[in-house]
Design an enzyme around this catalytic site. Structure first.
Site, PDB file in Angstrom:
ATOM      1  N   ARG A 116      -2.288  -4.654   8.786  1.00 40.69           N
ATOM      2  CA  ARG A 116      -0.859  -4.320   8.730  1.00 40.69           C
ATOM      3  C   ARG A 116      -0.424  -3.688  10.041  1.00 40.69           C
ATOM      4  O   ARG A 116      -1.085  -2.781  10.561  1.00 40.69           O
ATOM      5  CB  ARG A 116      -0.586  -3.353   7.573  1.00 40.69           C
ATOM      6  CG  ARG A 116       0.910  -3.198   7.265  1.00 40.69           C
ATOM      7  CD  ARG A 116       1.174  -2.203   6.154  1.00 40.69           C
ATOM      8  NE  ARG A 116       2.381  -2.552   5.395  1.00 40.69           N
ATOM      9  CZ  ARG A 116       3.144  -1.681   4.755  1.00 40.69           C
ATOM     10  NH1 ARG A 116       2.841  -0.396   4.752  1.00 40.69           N
ATOM     11  NH2 ARG A 116       4.203  -2.085   4.091  1.00 40.69           N
ATOM     12  N   ALA A 147      -3.715   3.716   0.923  1.00 39.36           N
ATOM     13  CA  ALA A 147      -4.622   3.817   2.056  1.00 39.36           C
ATOM     14  C   ALA A 147      -5.801   4.735   1.744  1.00 39.36           C
ATOM     15  O   ALA A 147      -5.631   5.833   1.210  1.00 39.36           O
ATOM     16  CB  ALA A 147      -3.873   4.337   3.273  1.00 39.36           C
ATOM     17  N   ARG A 207      13.710  -1.752  11.266  1.00 35.57           N
ATOM     18  CA  ARG A 207      14.560  -0.976  10.367  1.00 35.57           C
ATOM     19  C   ARG A 207      15.889  -1.677  10.162  1.00 35.57           C
ATOM     20  O   ARG A 207      16.497  -2.168  11.111  1.00 35.57           O
ATOM     21  CB  ARG A 207      14.799   0.422  10.922  1.00 35.57           C
ATOM     22  CG  ARG A 207      13.557   1.298  10.912  1.00 35.57           C
ATOM     23  CD  ARG A 207      13.095   1.586   9.511  1.00 35.57           C
ATOM     24  NE  ARG A 207      11.962   2.496   9.507  1.00 35.57           N
ATOM     25  CZ  ARG A 207      11.265   2.795   8.429  1.00 35.57           C
ATOM     26  NH1 ARG A 207      11.579   2.243   7.283  1.00 35.57           N
ATOM     27  NH2 ARG A 207      10.258   3.634   8.481  1.00 35.57           N
ATOM     28  N   TYR A 210      -0.299   5.900  12.833  1.00 39.43           N
ATOM     29  CA  TYR A 210      -1.650   6.445  12.632  1.00 39.43           C
ATOM     30  C   TYR A 210      -2.564   5.978  13.770  1.00 39.43           C
ATOM     31  O   TYR A 210      -2.098   5.416  14.756  1.00 39.43           O
ATOM     32  CB  TYR A 210      -2.140   6.092  11.241  1.00 39.43           C
ATOM     33  CG  TYR A 210      -1.228   6.664  10.169  1.00 39.43           C
ATOM     34  CD1 TYR A 210      -1.070   8.048  10.040  1.00 39.43           C
ATOM     35  CD2 TYR A 210      -0.462   5.839   9.352  1.00 39.43           C
ATOM     36  CE1 TYR A 210      -0.196   8.595   9.106  1.00 39.43           C
ATOM     37  CE2 TYR A 210       0.416   6.368   8.407  1.00 39.43           C
ATOM     38  CZ  TYR A 210       0.544   7.747   8.296  1.00 39.43           C
ATOM     39  OH  TYR A 210       1.425   8.287   7.373  1.00 39.43           O
ATOM     40  N   ALA A 245       7.234  -6.775   4.802  1.00 42.66           N
ATOM     41  CA  ALA A 245       7.680  -5.632   4.003  1.00 42.66           C
ATOM     42  C   ALA A 245       8.854  -4.999   4.729  1.00 42.66           C
ATOM     43  O   ALA A 245       8.989  -5.129   5.940  1.00 42.66           O
ATOM     44  CB  ALA A 245       6.553  -4.624   3.825  1.00 42.66           C
ATOM     45  N   GLY A 246       9.698  -4.307   3.971  1.00 37.97           N
ATOM     46  CA  GLY A 246      10.816  -3.627   4.624  1.00 37.97           C
ATOM     47  C   GLY A 246      12.081  -3.594   3.816  1.00 37.97           C
ATOM     48  O   GLY A 246      13.121  -4.096   4.249  1.00 37.97           O
ATOM     49  N   GLY A 247      12.024  -3.016   2.614  1.00 31.73           N
ATOM     50  CA  GLY A 247      13.230  -2.814   1.828  1.00 31.73           C
ATOM     51  C   GLY A 247      13.829  -4.077   1.252  1.00 31.73           C
ATOM     52  O   GLY A 247      15.046  -4.158   1.060  1.00 31.73           O
ATOM     53  N   HIS A 289       2.542   2.421  11.381  1.00 28.35           N
ATOM     54  CA  HIS A 289       3.173   3.691  11.003  1.00 28.35           C
ATOM     55  C   HIS A 289       2.668   4.929  11.730  1.00 28.35           C
ATOM     56  O   HIS A 289       2.661   6.034  11.179  1.00 28.35           O
ATOM     57  CB  HIS A 289       3.056   3.885   9.488  1.00 28.35           C
ATOM     58  CG  HIS A 289       3.850   2.890   8.714  1.00 28.35           C
ATOM     59  ND1 HIS A 289       3.589   2.576   7.402  1.00 28.35           N
ATOM     60  CD2 HIS A 289       4.885   2.092   9.090  1.00 28.35           C
ATOM     61  CE1 HIS A 289       4.430   1.643   6.995  1.00 28.35           C
ATOM     62  NE2 HIS A 289       5.229   1.341   8.008  1.00 28.35           N
ATOM     63  N   HIS A 308      -5.273  -0.678   8.254  1.00 28.09           N
ATOM     64  CA  HIS A 308      -3.966  -0.040   8.461  1.00 28.09           C
ATOM     65  C   HIS A 308      -3.760   0.190   9.954  1.00 28.09           C
ATOM     66  O   HIS A 308      -4.295   1.137  10.539  1.00 28.09           O
ATOM     67  CB  HIS A 308      -3.927   1.281   7.699  1.00 28.09           C
ATOM     68  CG  HIS A 308      -2.550   1.882   7.552  1.00 28.09           C
ATOM     69  ND1 HIS A 308      -1.461   1.437   8.259  1.00 28.09           N
ATOM     70  CD2 HIS A 308      -2.093   2.907   6.767  1.00 28.09           C
ATOM     71  CE1 HIS A 308      -0.391   2.152   7.925  1.00 28.09           C
ATOM     72  NE2 HIS A 308      -0.756   3.043   7.023  1.00 28.09           N
ATOM     73  N   PRO A 331       0.838  -1.202   0.000  1.00 33.04           N
ATOM     74  CA  PRO A 331       0.000   0.000   0.000  1.00 33.04           C
ATOM     75  C   PRO A 331       0.871   1.249   0.000  1.00 33.04           C
ATOM     76  O   PRO A 331       1.732   1.396   0.862  1.00 33.04           O
ATOM     77  CB  PRO A 331      -0.813  -0.129   1.301  1.00 33.04           C
ATOM     78  CG  PRO A 331       0.022  -1.014   2.170  1.00 33.04           C
ATOM     79  CD  PRO A 331       0.754  -1.953   1.268  1.00 33.04           C
ATOM     80  N   LEU A 332       0.639   2.136  -0.960  1.00 34.27           N
ATOM     81  CA  LEU A 332       1.538   3.269  -1.174  1.00 34.27           C
ATOM     82  C   LEU A 332       0.751   4.553  -1.404  1.00 34.27           C
ATOM     83  O   LEU A 332       0.096   4.722  -2.437  1.00 34.27           O
ATOM     84  CB  LEU A 332       2.426   3.001  -2.400  1.00 34.27           C
ATOM     85  CG  LEU A 332       3.319   1.760  -2.321  1.00 34.27           C
ATOM     86  CD1 LEU A 332       3.760   1.332  -3.714  1.00 34.27           C
ATOM     87  CD2 LEU A 332       4.517   2.035  -1.434  1.00 34.27           C
TER      88      LEU A 332
END
Length: 367
Positions: free
Chosen positions: A227, A61, A267, A180, A295-297, A178, A175, A28-29
């Protein structure tokens, strides 16, 4: 020679009622190109460029109410006009054989613009964000959500899920990451409540699980994902024991039988070409009974390794998928990747940085 069948990320996977042809997921972007919170026709091209038969896409989102839209020009899913605007986009993804879930969210205290009629942003507490907003100014201090107001917010998520299904989405992702609103309840750096929604792990997770229960009741557990980012301190929403938080959440989710849990990795610390993670999602992966998405790079190599080692079922790609609409095909051929341009992630242009990244040209490409 490497074949498609030998690439772990491109192996098939059955996710509940969905037969996925590969394990590469569009994360989701937020793209801020839904003018006036209405999805636009240019989104149809953006999503279909990234659609493959049997591939899973998670939408940007979508806010669940007028007073939950923390950023300009992000799509909503609370009005009839928004539902109708999403329909041709979702239909276009389905016409190419794709599967698409709608991510639903509430920004809480992360509100970068004035709320309608001067309403004060809500949060689990009245703690203000000390970081700057996207305009370089201060965030408006939030108002602590009263206990008796919480059911109405939960219902906003329920209605948003119902609307998403009416728009044709295959399911919804809640969601809860992050920094929120849901994360503001989960994390003890923000949540200082003394009622049944604060204090203990059970109480801090209650709001998220109330939402899960309402959404499952509305559309069915096999259409619901969520998520989380337990290790993240994004938007000043950290936790003193993220491992315990994440593990409690996934164990509680098992009682609701939801389709998937989407977790953001800790991270990564870059040491030359080496990635070192000091924490792990593995205990959560092992405890959760449904499909697990990370997810994560991730790179192609990292994603393949995670699948082979059983650390995840699916891997979500964000920035890489923005810049490479045909990412699964590039992974199949181990082809070079386009570099993403961060400066165009959130501009309002309907083409630049959105649908103008070049597709791979191969000998077997069909005009």
């Amino acid at each position: 020679m490497e074949t498609k069948q030998s690439i772990p990320l491109l192996s098939p996977y059955k996710m509940g009622p969905f037969n996925l042809s590969h394990r590469v997921v569009l994360a989701p972007l937020t793209r801020q190109r839904s003018y006036g919170n209405i999805p636009q026709p240019h989104a149809k091209l953006y999503y279909t460029q990234r659609t493959t038969p049997g591939g899973l896409l998670i939408s940007e989102a979508c806010v669940v109410s007028e007073t939950s839209k923390g950023y300009p020009d992000i799509p909503g899913i609370w009005t009839r006009e928004q539902v109708e605007a999403w329909k041709p986009i979702v239909d276009a993804v389905h016409s190419k054989g794709g599967i698409i879930f709608c991510q639903i969210w509430h920004g809480g205290r992360v509100f970068n613009q004035d709320q309608p009629n001067g309403v004060v942003p809500i949060s689990s507490s009245d703690k203000p964000l000390m970081c700057k907003n996207i305009y370089g100014g201060q965030f408006t201090p939030p108002r602590r959500l009263r206990t008796d107001e919480i059911p109405a917010i939960v219902n906003d998520f329920r209605v948003a899920a119902r609307n998403a299904m009416e728009a044709g989405f295959d399911g919804v992702e809640i969601h809860g990451a992050h920094g929120y609103l849901i994360d503001q309840f989960l994390k003890d750096k923000v949540n200082d409540r003394s009622d049944q929604y604060g204090g203990s792990l059970e109480n801090r997770c209650r709001f998220a699980l109330d939402i899960v229960e309402a959404v499952v009741d509305e559309i069915g557990s096999d259409r619901v994902g969520i998520r989380f980012s337990p290790f993240a301190d994004y938007m000043e929403s950290g936790d003193s024991n993220p491992e315990a938080l994440g593990l409690y959440l996934v164990q509680a989710l098992n009682t609701h039988g939801i389709l998937y849990c989407h977790m953001v990795e800790p991270r990564m610390k870059t040491l030359g070409e080496i990635f070192e993670c000091t924490e792990s999602l593995t205990p959560m992966r092992n405890a959760f009974k449904g499909t697990f998405i990370v997810a994560g790079g991730y790179s192609r190599e990292d994603g393949n390794k995670a699948v082979v080692e059983g650390r995840t079922d699916l891997v979500a790609y964000g920035r890489t998928f923005i810049a490479n609409p045909d990412l699964p095909r590039r992974f199949e051929l181990n082809a070079p990747l386009n570099k993403y341009d961060r400066s165009t992630f959130y501009i309002s242009d309907p083409v630049v940085g959105y649908t103008d990244y070049p597709l791979l040209v191969t000998k077997d490409a069909v005009a």
